[in-house]
Design a protein around this motif. Structure first.
Motif, PDB file in Angstrom:
ATOM      1  N   UNK A 109       0.792  -1.222   0.000  1.00  0.00           N
ATOM      2  CA  UNK A 109       0.000   0.000   0.000  1.00  0.00           C
ATOM      3  C   UNK A 109       0.822   1.269   0.000  1.00  0.00           C
ATOM      4  N   UNK A 110       1.897   1.296  -0.793  1.00  0.00           N
ATOM      5  CA  UNK A 110       2.753   2.487  -0.866  1.00  0.00           C
ATOM      6  C   UNK A 110       2.077   3.567  -1.708  1.00  0.00           C
ATOM      7  N   UNK A 111       2.156   4.816  -1.254  1.00  0.00           N
ATOM      8  CA  UNK A 111       1.549   5.929  -1.976  1.00  0.00           C
ATOM      9  C   UNK A 111       2.198   6.139  -3.334  1.00  0.00           C
ATOM     10  N   UNK A 112       1.372   6.290  -4.383  1.00  0.00           N
ATOM     11  CA  UNK A 112       1.881   6.472  -5.748  1.00  0.00           C
ATOM     12  C   UNK A 112       2.695   7.755  -5.851  1.00  0.00           C
ATOM     13  N   UNK A 175      -8.363   5.486 -11.129  1.00  0.00           N
ATOM     14  CA  UNK A 175      -6.933   5.491 -10.768  1.00  0.00           C
ATOM     15  C   UNK A 175      -6.727   5.460  -9.260  1.00  0.00           C
ATOM     16  N   UNK A 176      -5.698   4.771  -8.831  1.00  0.00           N
ATOM     17  CA  UNK A 176      -5.459   4.544  -7.418  1.00  0.00           C
ATOM     18  C   UNK A 176      -4.431   5.512  -6.852  1.00  0.00           C
ATOM     19  N   UNK A 177      -4.540   5.721  -5.549  1.00  0.00           N
ATOM     20  CA  UNK A 177      -3.566   6.566  -4.856  1.00  0.00           C
ATOM     21  C   UNK A 177      -2.455   5.742  -4.218  1.00  0.00           C
ATOM     22  N   UNK A 178      -2.619   4.408  -4.208  1.00  0.00           N
ATOM     23  CA  UNK A 178      -1.611   3.528  -3.621  1.00  0.00           C
ATOM     24  C   UNK A 178      -1.322   2.358  -4.557  1.00  0.00           C
TER      25      UNK A 178
END
Length: 350
Positions: A109-112, A175-178
């Motif tokens: 779950x690392x932030x993009x 689109x994902x943030x992580x």
């Protein structure tokens, strides 16, 4: 036509009739020939460009730029042995393959945005050569962390999984943030970091979940250099003597579904045409060994003899902006001499 009328009048004059008869016949035949050429050109159709070249011209007149390359040794390797079994709830198995003792650190779950900011910090601020350096650059913007010590040339599978108390079943819609998983490979010994140009590798891994069922795969691989640059590792498209095993046990229907999911996420790339013949020979002459990679399409399909004749890729027809060789002439000669020695029968005197 006016020229022919004038010559006809002059020809009928008694003074010039004898001397201009031959000229009149020659001019008349020239006009007939020109009319015939005009009809032939029309036969090709309007809007169809026809290029007439000198029969002695063999090489392309416009030279393709040869990209200057520097050979470096990459101490890191990472594979997903069982992608079909991976999921956010069940975890994932990774197989590192390193030339030196390394540390594998997995961030769930690392932030993009934080990851790409960290890569920029590697260029402008400090070098990411340890797990702690990346964590400082990320500001701990991740959900869970796992770490393994990897021995040199050890290909033992490492199992990574989120703890049950994390209660994470998906990472939201696209689109994902992580990113689901980030795998960081770093050299364990300080002495090895002084030897290699590549000091760490960051792999962005997609793992399917309830919201996004795209099959498991490595989306990006970034090689971080000691000088402060980082490069996105790209796959080359080339045929091989043996068909490579598929990275996932997916049917054609599942593959098309995966491609549509990639397009939604903006990650889809143009797929090269699949050829029935699997060979390391040049696709043009079928004789020379493939040695040249064409950019930007990344097709490796031409030998040293055929590269100079093409401004467009013979496989996808995309214009070639640059090209680079897989190995130098000296390396090719050494490789050929090695093969000759191996082919000599045992006990033969020469």
């Amino acid at each position: 036509m006016k020229i022919l009328e004038f010559l006809t009048g002059v020809r009928n004059h008694p003074k010039y009739s004898s001397s201009l008869s031959l000229i009149f016949i020659l001019v008349h035949r020239v006009f007939k020939l020109l009319n015939l050429c005009f009809v032939i050109l029309l036969g090709f159709g309007l809007g169809v460009p026809v290029i007439l070249r000198n029969s002695e011209e063999t090489e392309s007149s416009t030279r393709v730029l040869k990209k200057r390359m520097r050979q470096v040794k990459n101490p890191f390797g990472l594979e997903i042995p069982h992608p079909a079994r991976a999921s956010v709830t069940k975890g994932i198995t990774l197989t590192p393959d390193c030339l030196e003792d390394c540390i594998l650190t997995c961030y769930w779950g690392c932030g993009v945005q934080k990851l790409h900011e960290a890569l920029q910090k590697h260029v402008y601020c400090f070098r990411i050569k340890t797990p702690q350096a990346l964590e400082d650059a990320l500001y701990s913007e991740y959900l869970y962390r796992q770490q393994y010590f990897i021995k040199k040339n050890d290909k033992e599978e490492k199992y990574c999984q989120l703890p049950e108390d994390a209660q994470v079943v998906d990472f939201g819609p696209v689109p994902r943030s992580r990113y689901p998983l980030i795998a960081l490979l770093t050299l364990a010994d300080e002495e090895d970091r002084e030897i290699y140009d590549i000091i760490s590798m960051v792999a962005v891994i997609h793992i399917p979940d309830e919201s996004y069922r795209l099959s498991c795969r490595i989306l990006y691989q970034y090689l971080l250099l000691a000088q402060g640059q980082y490069h996105d590792l790209k796959q080359l498209f080339m045929s091989a003597n043996s068909t490579a095993p598929s990275s996932s046990d997916t049917s054609p229907g599942e593959s098309s579904t995966d491609r549509s999911l990639l397009e939604k996420a903006g990650l889809a790339e143009e797929e090269p045409e699949l050829h029935e013949e699997n060979s390391k020979d040049c696709v043009v002459c079928q004789n020379g060994t493939v040695n040249w990679v064409l950019l930007p399409c990344r097709h490796a399909c031409l030998c040293d003899g055929c590269i100079k004749y093409f401004q467009q890729c013979p496989m996808c027809r995309q214009f070639v902006q640059e090209s680079f060789p897989l190995c130098s002439k000296k390396e090719q000669d050494e490789d050929e001499s090695t093969h000759i020695l191996q082919d000599v029968l045992p006990g033969r005197v020469f």
